[in-house]
Design a protein around this motif. Structure first.
Motif, PDB file in Angstrom:
ATOM      1  N   ASP A 557      -0.621  -4.750  -2.502  1.00  0.00           N
ATOM      2  CA  ASP A 557       0.662  -4.518  -3.436  1.00  0.00           C
ATOM      3  C   ASP A 557       0.301  -3.011  -3.788  1.00  0.00           C
ATOM      4  O   ASP A 557      -0.936  -2.490  -4.386  1.00  0.00           O
ATOM      5  CB  ASP A 557       0.305  -5.176  -4.683  1.00  0.00           C
ATOM      6  CG  ASP A 557       1.264  -4.792  -5.785  1.00  0.00           C
ATOM      7  OD1 ASP A 557       2.030  -3.756  -5.600  1.00  0.00           O
ATOM      8  OD2 ASP A 557       1.437  -5.629  -6.735  1.00  0.00           O
ATOM      9  N   HIS A 558       1.159  -1.975  -3.233  1.00  0.00           N
ATOM     10  CA  HIS A 558       1.057  -0.544  -3.069  1.00  0.00           C
ATOM     11  C   HIS A 558       1.149  -0.072  -4.711  1.00  0.00           C
ATOM     12  O   HIS A 558       0.767   1.126  -4.970  1.00  0.00           O
ATOM     13  CB  HIS A 558       1.881   0.119  -2.387  1.00  0.00           C
ATOM     14  CG  HIS A 558       1.554  -0.034  -0.800  1.00  0.00           C
ATOM     15  ND1 HIS A 558       2.207   0.351   0.170  1.00  0.00           N
ATOM     16  CD2 HIS A 558       0.459  -0.756  -0.393  1.00  0.00           C
ATOM     17  CE1 HIS A 558       1.677   0.051   1.316  1.00  0.00           C
ATOM     18  NE2 HIS A 558       0.594  -0.624   1.032  1.00  0.00           N
ATOM     19  N   THR A 559       1.894  -0.809  -5.703  1.00  0.00           N
ATOM     20  CA  THR A 559       1.990  -0.442  -6.896  1.00  0.00           C
ATOM     21  C   THR A 559       0.583  -0.403  -7.610  1.00  0.00           C
ATOM     22  O   THR A 559       0.145   0.549  -8.335  1.00  0.00           O
ATOM     23  CB  THR A 559       2.913  -1.270  -7.628  1.00  0.00           C
ATOM     24  OG1 THR A 559       2.264  -2.491  -7.795  1.00  0.00           O
ATOM     25  CG2 THR A 559       4.150  -1.160  -7.170  1.00  0.00           C
ATOM     26  N   ALA A 562      -1.395   2.807  -6.143  1.00  0.00           N
ATOM     27  CA  ALA A 562      -1.275   3.960  -6.924  1.00  0.00           C
ATOM     28  C   ALA A 562      -2.032   4.498  -7.936  1.00  0.00           C
ATOM     29  O   ALA A 562      -2.360   5.440  -8.083  1.00  0.00           O
ATOM     30  CB  ALA A 562       0.386   3.934  -7.067  1.00  0.00           C
ATOM     31  N   THR A 563      -2.640   3.242  -8.643  1.00  0.00           N
ATOM     32  CA  THR A 563      -3.267   3.779  -9.681  1.00  0.00           C
ATOM     33  C   THR A 563      -5.041   3.287  -9.366  1.00  0.00           C
ATOM     34  O   THR A 563      -5.672   3.329 -10.451  1.00  0.00           O
ATOM     35  CB  THR A 563      -2.762   2.721 -11.125  1.00  0.00           C
ATOM     36  OG1 THR A 563      -3.088   1.433 -10.784  1.00  0.00           O
ATOM     37  CG2 THR A 563      -1.488   3.091 -11.407  1.00  0.00           C
TER      38      THR A 563
END
Length: 582
Positions: A557-559, A562-563
């Motif tokens: 899950d690249h979301t 990202a964090t």
């Protein structure tokens, strides 16, 4: 195949003038050592003394020619003698003709079992018997042997056939009836043997003890003070004998013979391996089974009872410079010559001196060093040691042996059913970010991808542990992508493969996946045969760690990436948000 049935052809080429000389003198030493041992072991087995000598003449020749060890010397042993006595004494009076006949039948059956195991290539089964079990059984057998000699070294009248507890109860109750002349001869025998062993260890201390005990009995007045004697041994070569082939006897002794066969094989292979580590020789366990089996089968037709490898005589044989199994043959032939000359002298050997020698033999059986190590190092092994020890003391010896084997198998199954599952992660201190154990190096882990190494096989016995670990990763760590690094997986059975497919489908339904990398070729070959790849998913199996991580990171899950502030993989550099991470 020729070498399997005629193994002596493999070492005949080693024989030369030098080896013949070395083997002769090693055999001479062995013959002198086994003379008192053979008489003592026969007494433990409830047989006339000459039967221990017959066994020491026949068994080592056959076992040496048809076994695989260059230094193992077979013959009568304490543990086997005790099991033989325990098995047959419930059916016949020790020392009588029916007793001897049943012992020969028991020996034949034990040999047949051993030979069958060897021909069926079951030599590796001995590997499943824990060394702790052998130590516990041997220590228990030593206590039983010492207990059986109390009436001979104290002169206290103890009824025949008394159990371990009842014997000591009789000793305590009738302690005042101790014959101090008998006790003095026994103690003087033991003291003489111990002193010679300490100051002149290369000389036969047991034989010296017997001689000194005989002189002590003469000095104390002999039979006038209640001393009894072994009696004259028949000075002859092993006579031909025929075991009882009746169906009733065979059925009656089948279970006891199996216990004798099993114990004999454990003894022989363990001793052979112990010496092989020093001599740098490779052993064939199946060939040892064949040699031991043939030695007992042939021995049963020449008045010999069940034998096995002797640690004492094998160790002396190696230390004396033996080069080939001809040393065992020389020992047997030289013993026969010695017996023909000195057999009449047994008429002057007091039973008390014989009891003293057997007490020393029993004491030397107890491996105090390893027992102490077990007690201090492992609670599990201590419980196994104690269980086997007390089972030997208070139950039938055959049952104690079976219990020991069952415990060994249980240990093996318990250990293989609890594979070590290790968490891995890239080590930033390594030049190529090599994977290392998380706990050992305090490494950070990816919050979405778990890397684990399974250090053992995935089979029906280990499924529960593997499934629980996978469930813990999903439910407690909330990770849905799991990569199993399979270089330490020896095999996967059908149940294991079905479990992996099931877990792969479960993780896929949760939005993740189960992946496999680095399994051994034989594991992949098995998977091909059962169409595992299709069910598990070809895209979930990888040949290299780099390919696996590169492919799986694209499925995360690249979301979340990202964090993420971990960024433990080099592949993370190309994911969204990488520039935000320092």
């Amino acid at each position: 195949m020729t070498q399997f049935f005629l193994p002596f052809l493999a070492w005949f080429g080693l024989i030369n003038r030098h080896t013949l000389k070395a083997d002769f003198f090693a055999g001479l030493t062995g013959a002198v050592v086994v003379l008192p041992q053979g008489v003592a072991f026969a007494a433990i087995a409830g047989l006339p003394p000459e039967y221990g000598l017959y066994t020491a003449m026949i068994t080592p020749i056959i076992a040496g020619l048809f076994g695989s060890s260059l230094h193992l010397v077979s013959g009568p042993t304490t543990a086997i003698s005790l099991v033989v006595f325990s098995t047959i004494s419930r059916y016949a009076e020790p020392g009588t003709e029916p007793f001897i006949q049943m012992v020969l039948t028991l020996t034949l059956l034990a040999g047949i079992y051993q030979l069958a195991f060897g021909l069926m290539r079951l030599g590796m089964l001995v590997n499943f018997v824990s060394h702790t079990v052998v130590i516990g059984f041997t220590a228990g057998a030593a206590i039983l042997i010492a207990t059986s000699q109390m009436k001979y070294v104290t002169g206290i009248p103890i009824p025949k056939g008394e159990s371990f507890l009842h014997t000591w109860m009789d000793v305590g109750r009738d302690l005042a009836a101790t014959n101090f002349h008998v006790l003095a001869v026994a103690l003087f025998t033991m003291l003489s043997a111990l002193m010679l062993k300490r100051y002149l260890p290369k000389l036969p201390h047991l034989l010296f003890g017997m001689v000194m005990g005989s002189l002590a009995s003469i000095a104390l007045g002999g039979t006038t003070h209640g001393l009894t004697y072994v009696g004259e041994i028949t000075g002859q070569l092993p006579p031909f004998s025929i075991p009882d082939f009746s169906l009733g006897s065979l059925k009656q002794l089948a279970s006891g013979a199996f216990a004798v066969a099993l114990l004999g094989l454990i003894e022989a292979v363990s001793i052979a391996r112990s010496i092989a580590t020093k001599s740098q020789q490779r052993l064939d366990g199946n060939q040892e089974f064949v040699g031991q089996g043939l030695s007992n089968i042939v021995g049963s037709f020449f008045s010999s009872y069940a034998g096995s490898g002797s640690f004492t005589r094998s160790g002396i044989n190696y230390s004396a410079g033996a080069q080939t199994p001809l040393s065992a043959v020389f020992a047997a032939v030289l013993l026969a010559l010695i017996v023909l000359l000195v057999a009449p002298l047994a008429a002057y050997l007091p039973v008390a001196a014989m009891g003293g020698v057997i007490m020393l033999v029993a004491y030397n059986l107890i491996d105090f060093h390893h027992i102490k190590h077990i007690l201090h190092s492992s609670k599990a092994e201590t419980s196994i040691l104690a269980t086997t020890f007390f089972a030997t003391l208070f139950m039938e010896l055959e049952f104690a042996i079976y219990m020991g084997v069952m415990l060994s198998l249980m240990i093996f199954l318990m250990r293989t059913s609890m594979p070590n599952i290790v968490d891995l992660a890239p080590d930033p201190n390594e030049p190529r970010h090599k994977l290392a154990e998380v706990n050992d190096h305090a490494l950070q882990e990816c919050p979405q991808l778990k890397l684990v190494r399974v250090d053992m096989s995935i089979y029906f016995g280990s499924l529960d542990k593997v499934q629980r670990e996978l469930a813990c990763i999903v439910e407690k760590q909330h990770i849905k992508h799991v990569l199993i690094l399979g270089e330490s997986i020896n095999f996967i059975d059908l149940a294991g493969a079905e479990m992996l497919v099931q877990e792969a489908k479960r993780l896929k339904s949760l939005g993740g996946g189960l992946y496999l990398q680095g399994a051994k070729n034989k594991v992949y070959d098995f998977m091909d045969r059962i169409d595992f790849m299709d069910d598990f998913g070809n895209g979930n199996i990888f040949s290299s760690k780099e390919a696996a991580i590169t492919s799986i990171t694209k499925r995360l899950d690249h979301t979340i990436c990202a964090t993420c502030d971990k960024r433990i993989f080099r592949e993370c550099a190309g994911l969204p948000g990488a520039a935000l991470v320092r």
